[in-house]
Enzyme design. Structure first.
Site, PDB file in Angstrom:
ATOM      1  N   SER A 185       8.106 160.921 -94.671  1.00  0.00           N
ATOM      2  CA  SER A 185       6.980 160.983 -95.597  1.00  0.00           C
ATOM      3  C   SER A 185       7.372 160.705 -97.045  1.00  0.00           C
ATOM      4  O   SER A 185       6.559 160.202 -97.808  1.00  0.00           O
ATOM      5  CB  SER A 185       6.307 162.352 -95.498  1.00  0.00           C
ATOM      6  OG  SER A 185       7.255 163.395 -95.636  1.00  0.00           O
ATOM      7  N   HIS A 213       2.827 159.478 -90.588  1.00  0.00           N
ATOM      8  CA  HIS A 213       2.719 158.320 -91.492  1.00  0.00           C
ATOM      9  C   HIS A 213       2.881 156.990 -90.766  1.00  0.00           C
ATOM     10  O   HIS A 213       2.865 155.939 -91.398  1.00  0.00           O
ATOM     11  CB  HIS A 213       3.754 158.419 -92.612  1.00  0.00           C
ATOM     12  CG  HIS A 213       3.567 159.636 -93.439  1.00  0.00           C
ATOM     13  ND1 HIS A 213       2.714 159.687 -94.519  1.00  0.00           N
ATOM     14  CD2 HIS A 213       4.092 160.888 -93.321  1.00  0.00           C
ATOM     15  CE1 HIS A 213       2.741 160.904 -95.039  1.00  0.00           C
ATOM     16  NE2 HIS A 213       3.558 161.644 -94.332  1.00  0.00           N
ATOM     17  N   LYS A 245      -4.511 161.179 -92.717  1.00  0.00           N
ATOM     18  CA  LYS A 245      -3.816 160.118 -93.438  1.00  0.00           C
ATOM     19  C   LYS A 245      -4.461 158.771 -93.104  1.00  0.00           C
ATOM     20  O   LYS A 245      -5.539 158.479 -93.589  1.00  0.00           O
ATOM     21  CB  LYS A 245      -2.321 160.219 -93.153  1.00  0.00           C
ATOM     22  CG  LYS A 245      -1.785 161.456 -93.882  1.00  0.00           C
ATOM     23  CD  LYS A 245      -0.452 161.958 -93.457  1.00  0.00           C
ATOM     24  CE  LYS A 245      -0.170 163.257 -94.225  1.00  0.00           C
ATOM     25  NZ  LYS A 245       0.852 164.080 -93.613  1.00  0.00           N
TER      26      LYS A 245
HETATM   27  C1  LIG Z   1       1.120 165.489 -93.685  1.00  0.00           C
HETATM   28  C2  LIG Z   1       2.133 165.799 -92.667  1.00  0.00           C
HETATM   29  C3  LIG Z   1       1.977 166.868 -91.800  1.00  0.00           C
HETATM   30  C4  LIG Z   1       0.875 167.871 -91.964  1.00  0.00           C
HETATM   31  O1  LIG Z   1      -0.337 167.366 -91.545  1.00  0.00           O
HETATM   32  P1  LIG Z   1      -1.657 168.041 -92.096  1.00  0.00           P
HETATM   33  O2  LIG Z   1      -2.716 167.596 -91.172  1.00  0.00           O
HETATM   34  O3  LIG Z   1      -1.823 167.552 -93.484  1.00  0.00           O
HETATM   35  O4  LIG Z   1      -1.420 169.520 -92.049  1.00  0.00           O
HETATM   36  C5  LIG Z   1       2.890 167.038 -90.790  1.00  0.00           C
HETATM   37  N1  LIG Z   1       3.939 166.199 -90.658  1.00  0.00           N
HETATM   38  C6  LIG Z   1       4.146 165.177 -91.500  1.00  0.00           C
HETATM   39  C7  LIG Z   1       5.314 164.287 -91.303  1.00  0.00           C
HETATM   40  C8  LIG Z   1       3.257 164.953 -92.539  1.00  0.00           C
HETATM   41  O5  LIG Z   1       3.468 163.962 -93.402  1.00  0.00           O
END
Ligand SMILES: *Cc1c(COP(=O)(O)O)cnc(C)c1O
Length: 407
Positions: A185, A213, A245
Site C-alpha cells: 500500500s 490495492h 478502494k
Molecule cells: C486499506 C487496506 C486494508 C483495510 O481495508 P478497509 O476496508 O479500509 O478497512 C487492509 N489491507 C490493506 C493492504 C489495505 O490497503
C-alpha cells in the site's frame, strides 16, 4: 483509597500528543466538499489531489451512485442486524456470488471492512502459538490480526521468499499462515506471489494474500495480483479484497474454498459480532464490479498516467520507488522534509500526503502519489512541475545559505 502510583491518564495524553507534534508526526483531517475526484474543494480551497485509493474513479460514478440510491429505495438505509441474526440480504448474497464467480473461487464472504476481514480470517484459522509469517511491510491489519490471534509472529524481509521459507521452518509442528499484501500500500510494488506460494506449499502453510490495492487495478480483467501470477484457489487459499478502494464503495471480502468460508461464518468474531453493512452499499458494489470487470480502459489509463509520471520524474532525477501500479511513492527520507515538501505542494494547490513512520519504516518518509483513471496528463505534468520548482527553490536556498556561511 486511590493507588498513588497509578499513571494519570490526562498527563499521559498531554505528554504523548506533545511528543507527536515535536516529532512532526501530528496528523490532521481535512474536510472535503463533494464526491471523491481529483479536483475538489478541501478545507475551503480548490485542491488537485493525488491522495485517494479511488483508483478507477468509481466512487462518484453515475452508475454506482444510481445503484446506491436504488438500493436504498429498495432495502432502506441499514441492515438492522448482524449477518447471522437477520441482516443478511439478497443484495449481500448476490454480491458474494458475483465476487466468487469473477475470481474463480468457490465462495466469497463479505466483511464490513478490510481491517475486520483480516482479523477474522487470521483469528479463525490460527490457534494460540501457531505460526504467522508476515512480510515486514504488510498492512497493519495483518500484523494486528496475528497479534490478536496470539500467534507466534515472524516477519520476513520485504518480498524475500527465501527468508519467508526460513521463517516457515520455525515451528514445524504448528499450523502456519504466510501473510502478504498483493500490492504494497505504501510502496506500490507487487509481492513475488509465485515463490511465496511455493514457500507456503513446501511448508504445508496457507498463503493468504491481501490484495486491497491490486484487485480491480492489475492482472487479467483486473482480477488482481493473484490472477496476474497465475495462481488459483489451491495455491492461494485465502484472498482478501477491499471494496473501498478500486471498487469505489465500502466493505471487504474473503474469497476461497467453501470450507474456509463456512469456517469464517461459524468462527470469525469480526464477522459474527457486528452489524451487516447496508444492503444498498452491496448493491452499489455489485454495479461497480460490473464496471471493473467489463471496462478495462480505466486500467489502461492508469498505466499511461503512471508511465508519464515516471518518464517525467526520470528526466527531473526524482527518486520514485520502482512501481508499475497507481501507487508511486516519492522517497524523501526525513519526516520533516516529507512534511515540508507536502506543504510546499499544498501551497500551490496540490495535495500529496506525506507518509511517515510508523506507517512506513523509520527514515523512509515519502510522498505517496496515487493516480486515478480520472487524472489527466496535464494534471500529472502540473504535479511534476510543482515538485521541480520546490527542488530548485530549495537548491537556491541551500546555496544562498552556504554563501552566507562562507562570507
Ligand atoms: C486499506 C487496506 C486494508 C483495510 O481495508 P478497509 O476496508 O479500509 O478497512 C487492509 N489491507 C490493506 C493492504 C489495505 O490497503
Amino acid at each position: 483509597m486511590p493507588a498513588p502510583e497509578r499513571p494519570e491518564l490526562e498527563e499521559r495524553l498531554r505528554r504523548r500528543l506533545a511528543e507527536i507534534r515535536e516529532r512532526d508526526r501530528h496528523r490532521v483531517r481535512r474536510i472535503a466538499a463533494g464526491p471523491q475526484c481529483p479536483e475538489r474543494r478541501v478545507d475551503g480551497r480548490q485542491l488537485l489531489s493525488f491522495a485517494s485509493n479511488d483508483y478507477l474513479g468509481l466512487a462518484g460514478h453515475p452508475v454506482v451512485r444510481k445503484a446506491l440510491i436504488r438500493g436504498a429505495e429498495h432495502w432502506g438505509a441499514g441492515s438492522g442486524a448482524a449477518h447471522l441474526v437477520n441482516g443478511h440480504t439478497g443484495a449481500h448474497h448476490e454480491l458474494e456470488e458475483a465476487l466468487a464467480d469473477w475470481l474463480g473461487r468457490e465462495r466469497a464472504l463479505l466483511f464490513s471492512t478490510g481491517y475486520m476481514a483480516n482479523l477474522g480470517l487470521v483469528c479463525a484459522l490460527l490457534d494460540r502459538g501457531d505460526l504467522a509469517v508476515c512480510d515486514r511491510l504488510a498492512h497493519a491489519s495483518l500484523l494486528d490480526a496475528a497479534l490478536l490471534a496470539d500467534a507466534r509472529l515472524a516477519r520476513f524481509r520485504h518480498a524475500d521468499a527465501a527468508h519467508a521459507t526460513r521463517c516457515l521452518a520455525r515451528a514445524p509442528s504448528r499450523a502456519a499462515l504466510l501473510l502478504t499484501d498483493g500490492v504494497f500500500s505504501m510502496d506500490g510494488d507487487i509481492a513475488p506471489l509465485g515463490p511465496l506460494a511455493d514457500a507456503a506449499q513446501g511448508a504445508r502453510a496457507w498463503l493468504c494474500v491481501d490484495d486491497a490495492h491490486g484487485l480491480g487495478v492489475i492482472g487479467p480483467g483486473g482480477r488482481g495480483s493473484v490472477a496476474r501470477a497465475g495462481l488459483d484457489q489451491h495455491r492461494v487459499p485465502a484472498l482478501v479484497g477491499t471494496l473501498g478502494k478500486a471498487f469505489g464503495t465500502f466493505g471487504a471480502f474473503v474469497a476461497g474454498p467453501a470450507e474456509l468460508i463456512e469456517t469464517l461464518i461459524q468462527r470469525a468474531r469480526s464477522y459474527i459480532y457486528t452489524t451487516a453493512s447496508p444492503p444498498a452499499v452491496a448493491a452499489a458494489t455489485t454495479a461497480a464490479l460490473a464496471l471493473v470487470a467489463d471496462e478495462s480502459w480505466r486500467r489502461e489509463r492508469i498505466r499511461v498516467l503512471a508511465e508519464r509520471l515516471r518518464g517525467g520524474a526520470g528526466q527531473l532525477g526524482l527518486a520514485l520507488a520502482p512501481s508499475t501500479t497507481p501507487i508511486q511513492p516519492l522517497l524523501v527520507g526525513t519526516d520533516r522534509e516529507a512534511v515540508r515538501l507536502s506543504g510546499a505542494l499544498e501551497s500551490e494547490g496540490i495535495h500529496v500526503p506525506a507518509i511517515r513512520p510508523p506507517t512506513v519504516p523509520e527514515g523512509s518518509a515519502r510522498l505517496r502519489i496515487s493516480l486515478s483513471a480520472r487524472h489527466t496528463e496535464e494534471q500529472v505534468d502540473r504535479l511534476l512541475d510543482a515538485i521541480d520548482r520546490h527542488r530548485r527553490r530549495d537548491a537556491d536556498g541551500g546555496s544562498a545559505a552556504r554563501q552566507r556561511q562562507s562570507s
